[in-house]
Design a protein around this motif. Structure first.
Motif, PDB file in Angstrom:
ATOM      1  N   ARG A   5      39.923 -67.375 -30.537  1.00 59.36           N
ATOM      2  CA  ARG A   5      40.713 -66.179 -30.149  1.00 59.36           C
ATOM      3  C   ARG A   5      41.565 -66.725 -28.640  1.00 59.36           C
ATOM      4  O   ARG A   5      42.608 -66.416 -28.432  1.00 59.36           O
ATOM      5  N   THR A   6      40.716 -67.461 -28.133  1.00 61.78           N
ATOM      6  CA  THR A   6      41.223 -68.212 -26.859  1.00 61.78           C
ATOM      7  C   THR A   6      42.512 -69.274 -27.144  1.00 61.78           C
ATOM      8  O   THR A   6      43.510 -69.329 -26.667  1.00 61.78           O
ATOM      9  N   PRO A  31      36.217 -65.662 -29.167  1.00 64.73           N
ATOM     10  CA  PRO A  31      36.350 -67.337 -28.460  1.00 64.73           C
ATOM     11  C   PRO A  31      35.513 -68.131 -29.465  1.00 64.73           C
ATOM     12  O   PRO A  31      34.356 -67.612 -29.945  1.00 64.73           O
ATOM     13  N   PRO A  32      35.761 -69.343 -29.574  1.00 65.52           N
ATOM     14  CA  PRO A  32      36.956 -70.158 -28.928  1.00 65.52           C
ATOM     15  C   PRO A  32      38.139 -70.034 -29.701  1.00 65.52           C
ATOM     16  O   PRO A  32      39.372 -70.028 -29.206  1.00 65.52           O
ATOM     17  N   TRP A  44      34.196 -68.711 -22.756  1.00 70.60           N
ATOM     18  CA  TRP A  44      35.655 -69.001 -21.851  1.00 70.60           C
ATOM     19  C   TRP A  44      36.742 -68.198 -22.573  1.00 70.60           C
ATOM     20  O   TRP A  44      36.972 -68.673 -23.614  1.00 70.60           O
ATOM     21  N   LYS A  45      37.452 -67.572 -21.840  1.00 72.35           N
ATOM     22  CA  LYS A  45      38.777 -67.155 -22.322  1.00 72.35           C
ATOM     23  C   LYS A  45      39.727 -67.274 -20.956  1.00 72.35           C
ATOM     24  O   LYS A  45      39.296 -66.891 -19.982  1.00 72.35           O
TER      25      LYS A  45
END
Length: 423
Positions: free
Chosen positions: A118-119, A115-116, A80-81
């Motif tokens: 980077r998110t 991610p995660p 997820w992002k």
């Protein structure tokens, strides 16, 4: 000032603790929040790092511990992002959830390119970012280009000095200076960890999760572990500890137990949450064998334990695409660690100019982002040739280090005859 730390592994949290103890984050005056992410394929059945027995020794360094999985549930952290239009809203939600008020004073991340992490960087904004790397990947190029709003905030790269003759390539393209952590700081953290109980073994096999990354098949990975055990048995080891990777699940251990029974070897399996370094400290084994795990290097550098590798040739052949971020770690291990054969013999790898080799491989992986390494790469290829083990001719041609191969004509004989008759 509130400092937000992110980690997905116990080893990463240990690295953070070593950096704190070494004074890299200043005095503990403001809030220190640890954001924990469980990136296992099925996190619901895999213990998170803060559930590991050893985490109790690290816990006092943090004022609060939060689960990123719980914050974004039911979404998976690695997948997820936030969409661009959602960032302002989600930023406010994260800030409210963590009681950050006007924001964090510093954000500390691992693996910032994906991610995660980077998110998290996109949602905890307007503060400097420190990136820390706890493994051999720090010596390779940044996996994916970073958005300017993230790369422009990164001020330093903290890393364990696992290979002193190398300087990390990670984030070099955006001008981030590496800052190696002292070995002794990490050793002191390790000394605080509760010793694992019920473990035994004259030698240690390090498991990874190569099949989960689609590098090899599940059957090939199981056979690689079996070959490691057979080689150790051929060397006379009658008791072996298997240390599976935390994200690999239990099937590797089950398959290896069957091979151990056939060989008459006593096999002990360490728990998922037990760091490999804790096993080394408790057992002081005679030999540690693995494919290209970072723990091979920590066993040798931090404990002086003999190490050997098996399977690097297969991984180097299978890694795809060429930019795969595992390429530099496996190259370093293959070029520097003695090689274990099925008959139990151990041979030293050929001598190599390690820094030039790693920088040449790094250039071929991300030539557009590391143009300054072209001369080093060209010099290495000119001196040592296009070693098929580390380089692919098509890749060398695509980055301008070899002439483009001449493609055979696909003209059919009849078409060539028609052209000849029309002249």
């Amino acid at each position: 000032m509130t400092q937000v730390f992110y980690s997905s592994t116990l080893f990463g949290a240990m690295t953070l603790a070593a950096a704190m103890d070494a004074g890299r984050f200043g005095p503990h005056e403001g809030r220190r929040i640890l954001l924990v992410s469980n990136n296992a394929a099925i996190p619901e059945v895999t213990p998170s790092l803060d559930e590991a027995p050893g985490f109790s020794a690290l816990r006092p360094r943090f004022d609060e511990v939060w689960s990123w999985n719980e914050i974004i549930a039911p979404l998976h952290p690695s997948d997820w992002k936030a969409r661009v239009v959602e960032v302002p809203m989600l930023e406010r939600l994260v800030r409210s959830h963590l009681s950050l008020g006007e924001g964090a004073g510093e954000l500390v991340l691992e693996s910032v390119a994906v991610p995660p992490a980077r998110t998290v960087a996109a949602l905890v904004r307007d503060c400097p970012i420190t990136v820390y790397s706890d493994g051999l990947m720090s010596y390779g190029p940044t996996r994916d280009p970073l958005p300017l709003e993230t790369s422009g905030r990164i001020t330093r790269l903290l890393h364990l000095d696992l290979v002193p003759e190398l300087t990390p390539l990670l984030l070099r393209e955006v001008g981030v200076a590496p800052d190696p952590l002292p070995d002794e700081a990490f050793r002191r953290v390790l000394a605080e960890m509760p010793p694992p109980t019920g473990l035994s073994g004259e030698a240690v096999i390090l498991g990874q999760y190569l099949s989960a990354l689609d590098i090899v098949t599940a059957e090939e990975e199981a056979e690689l572990h079996a070959d490691m055990l057979r080689a150790l048995a051929a060397r006379g080891h009658r008791s072996v500890l298997f240390k599976p990777h935390p994200a690999a699940g239990g099937h590797h251990a089950r398959l290896l137990r069957e091979v151990a029974r056939e060989l008459g070897v006593e096999l002990c399996v360490a728990g998922d949450t037990v760091p490999a370094e804790a096993c080394f400290s408790a057992l002081r084994p005679q030999l540690v064998v693995g494919c290209f795990s970072t723990a091979l290097v920590t066993a040798s550098r931090l404990f002086g334990i003999p190490v050997a590798t098996m399977g690097c040739d297969l991984v180097l052949e299978r890694l795809a695409p060429y930019e795969n971020s595992n390429r530099v770690p496996v190259t370093i291990v293959d070029a520097t660690v003695p090689r274990l054969s099925l008959d139990g013999s151990i041979t030293e790898p050929p001598e190599v100019e390690l820094r030039a080799l790693v920088e040449a491989v790094g250039f071929c992986m991300q030539s557009e982002h590391y143009p300054a390494l072209r001369e080093v790469a060209a010099g290495y290829i000119e001196t040592h040739g296009a070693q098929a083990r580390y380089f692919k001719n098509r890749r060398l041609a695509s980055v301008g280090l070899l002439p483009e191969p001449v493609r055979p004509s696909r003209d059919r004989p009849l078409a060539r005859l028609r052209r000849a008759l029309s002249r």
